[in-house]
Design a protein around this motif. Structure first.
Motif, PDB file in Angstrom:
ATOM      1  N   PRO A 119       0.801  -1.237   0.000  1.00 13.42           N
ATOM      2  CA  PRO A 119       0.000   0.000   0.000  1.00 13.42           C
ATOM      3  C   PRO A 119       0.829   1.281   0.000  1.00 13.42           C
ATOM      4  N   LEU A 120       1.974   1.274   0.679  1.00 10.15           N
ATOM      5  CA  LEU A 120       2.823   2.463   0.707  1.00 10.15           C
ATOM      6  C   LEU A 120       3.888   2.443  -0.398  1.00 10.15           C
ATOM      7  N   MET A 121       3.828   1.428  -1.254  1.00  9.80           N
ATOM      8  CA  MET A 121       4.707   1.294  -2.426  1.00  9.80           C
ATOM      9  C   MET A 121       6.183   1.151  -2.050  1.00  9.80           C
ATOM     10  N   VAL A 122       6.421   0.503  -0.901  1.00  9.40           N
ATOM     11  CA  VAL A 122       7.792   0.208  -0.475  1.00  9.40           C
ATOM     12  C   VAL A 122       7.848  -1.255  -0.047  1.00  9.40           C
ATOM     13  N   PRO A 123       7.721  -2.192  -0.992  1.00  9.88           N
ATOM     14  CA  PRO A 123       7.778  -3.613  -0.629  1.00  9.88           C
ATOM     15  C   PRO A 123       9.142  -3.994  -0.073  1.00  9.88           C
ATOM     16  N   TRP A 230      -1.162  -2.209  -7.696  1.00 10.43           N
ATOM     17  CA  TRP A 230      -1.717  -1.237  -6.757  1.00 10.43           C
ATOM     18  C   TRP A 230      -1.503   0.189  -7.250  1.00 10.43           C
ATOM     19  N   ALA A 231      -0.296   0.500  -7.714  1.00 10.44           N
ATOM     20  CA  ALA A 231      -0.003   1.860  -8.181  1.00 10.44           C
ATOM     21  C   ALA A 231      -0.824   2.213  -9.417  1.00 10.44           C
ATOM     22  N   ILE A 232      -0.962   1.266 -10.337  1.00 13.75           N
ATOM     23  CA  ILE A 232      -1.767   1.510 -11.534  1.00 13.75           C
ATOM     24  C   ILE A 232      -3.235   1.719 -11.161  1.00 13.75           C
ATOM     25  N   ALA A 233      -3.744   0.883 -10.262  1.00 11.10           N
ATOM     26  CA  ALA A 233      -5.130   1.023  -9.825  1.00 11.10           C
ATOM     27  C   ALA A 233      -5.352   2.359  -9.129  1.00 11.10           C
TER      28      ALA A 233
END
Length: 364
Positions: A119-123, A230-233
């Motif tokens: 969710p925070l784009m830091v896997p 997630w980022a694209i969505a």
């Protein structure tokens, strides 16, 4: 993401004085004492990890929703502050994941990625396999250390730039996952660039990440695909006005504030006085920073055990919830003149001032 700027920011003065820092002899008494007091402190406690991470994330997302729905600017600022601090704490479990013996905490890495990392784009793959290089005995403080820059030798204006550029992280993460990841699947040369330069939380602009192999590669791809979707969505739903633009911008603003705070913490995590020479363990320790009690604010800006960052470099496998006890034991055990006491500092303002003075002092 690589938040550094590939510019030559170093000053030319005092190389001999800085190089001497790497030649500090190891204090064997301190190292023996550290190993002795930590024999029973290496095991992670699942209840603490899961409870702390989930509570921090729940508080953070709840406060984020309250920020978006706040009836006034004042309430929005209050809720936003809580969201930033809580999500910052939840995010910093990525540091623990990079050191964990995962058999002690089965499923925690997956759970953290689902709740926080994606969710925070830091896997977590952006830190696993990278951060351990910072702890390698022969890499720390050298050009092969992904998390080291000789900031104390750089020009004074490089310090605010170092912090301010981190505010661009949300846009960089969206670009990395919503645009570059899908494109790199059909453009092999781009894939290599994305893998080498934009797949690690590093500050050294010359660092290039090597390809992952085996199970690590599989985890990397799964996390990257999930984060990309997630980022694209997120962008698509915002463009379609399913997610209001205001909510989207607040979300990015909270992530930006989290990365700025983390960059400030990084700024004072070390003294940054080494200029590329391999350092002894004691020299690495003295180049690192503890901010132990009685100060209270470090618990907010250096949470999840990072207020004991220097101690962590002595005992990297001790989980965050045991570092306070390790510090208490070691403080009581070593002599008054032990180097152990020399890495403790009072707080953030003094550390920033000391680093700023160092940049001034290197000028001719």
């Amino acid at each position: 993401m690589n938040h550094s700027v590939a510019l030559d920011l170093r000053e030319t003065a005092a190389p001999a004085a800085r190089a001497a820092a790497g030649r500090i002899a190891d204090d064997k008494a301190m190292l023996r004492a550290a190993a002795e007091i930590a024999r029973d402190l290496h095991k992670a406690r699942p209840a603490i990890f899961w409870g702390d991470m989930l509570a921090s994330a729940a508080l953070g997302y709840g406060a984020l929703a309250a920020t978006i729905l706040a009836p006034s600017t004042g309430w929005a600022l209050l809720a936003g502050t809580v969201a930033v601090l809580a999500l910052y704490r939840a995010l910093l479990f990525i540091h623990e994941i990079s050191h964990l013996k995962h058999s002690d905490l089965p499923g925690f890495r997956l759970g953290w990625n689902v709740v926080v990392g994606v969710p925070l784009m830091v896997p977590s793959f952006m830190y696993e396999g990278v951060h351990n290089l910072h702890h390698a005995r022969t890499r720390y403080g050298t050009v092969e250390d992904p998390e080291y820059l000789p900031l104390a030798l750089m020009k004074p204006w490089s310090l605010p730039l170092f912090v301010l550029i981190s505010a661009l992280a949300p846009m960089g993460l969206l670009l990395r996952y919503a645009v570059l990841s899908p494109l790199s699947l059909v453009v092999p040369p781009l894939r290599r660039i994305v893998r080498e330069r934009y797949s690690g939380l590093v500050i050294n602009p010359s660092f290039r990440r090597r390809p992952a192999e085996g199970a690590e590669r599989t985890r990397w791809l799964m996390q990257e695909i999930a984060t990309s979707l997630w980022a694209i969505a997120l962008l698509a739903l915002t463009a379609a006005n399913v997610i209001p633009l205001r909510a989207f911008l607040i979300f990015l603003g909270v992530i930006g504030a989290v990365t700025v705070i983390n960059q400030i913490r990084t700024l004072v995590a070390h003294l940054w006085e080494n200029e590329g020479e391999a350092m002894t363990v004691t020299a690495q320790y003295l180049d690192s920073v503890n901010v132990p009690p009685p100060g209270l604010l470090p618990a907010l800006w250096a949470p999840v055990g990072l207020r004991y960052h220097a101690l962590h470099h002595l005992l990297p496998s001790v989980p965050y919830h045991n570092l306070a006890e390790a510090h208490r034991r070691l403080t009581a055990l070593v002599d008054r003149d032990s180097p152990y006491h020399k890495a403790s500092y009072a707080g953030l303002p003094g550390l920033v001032h000391q680093l700023a003075r160092s940049t001034m002092g290197t000028r001719r």
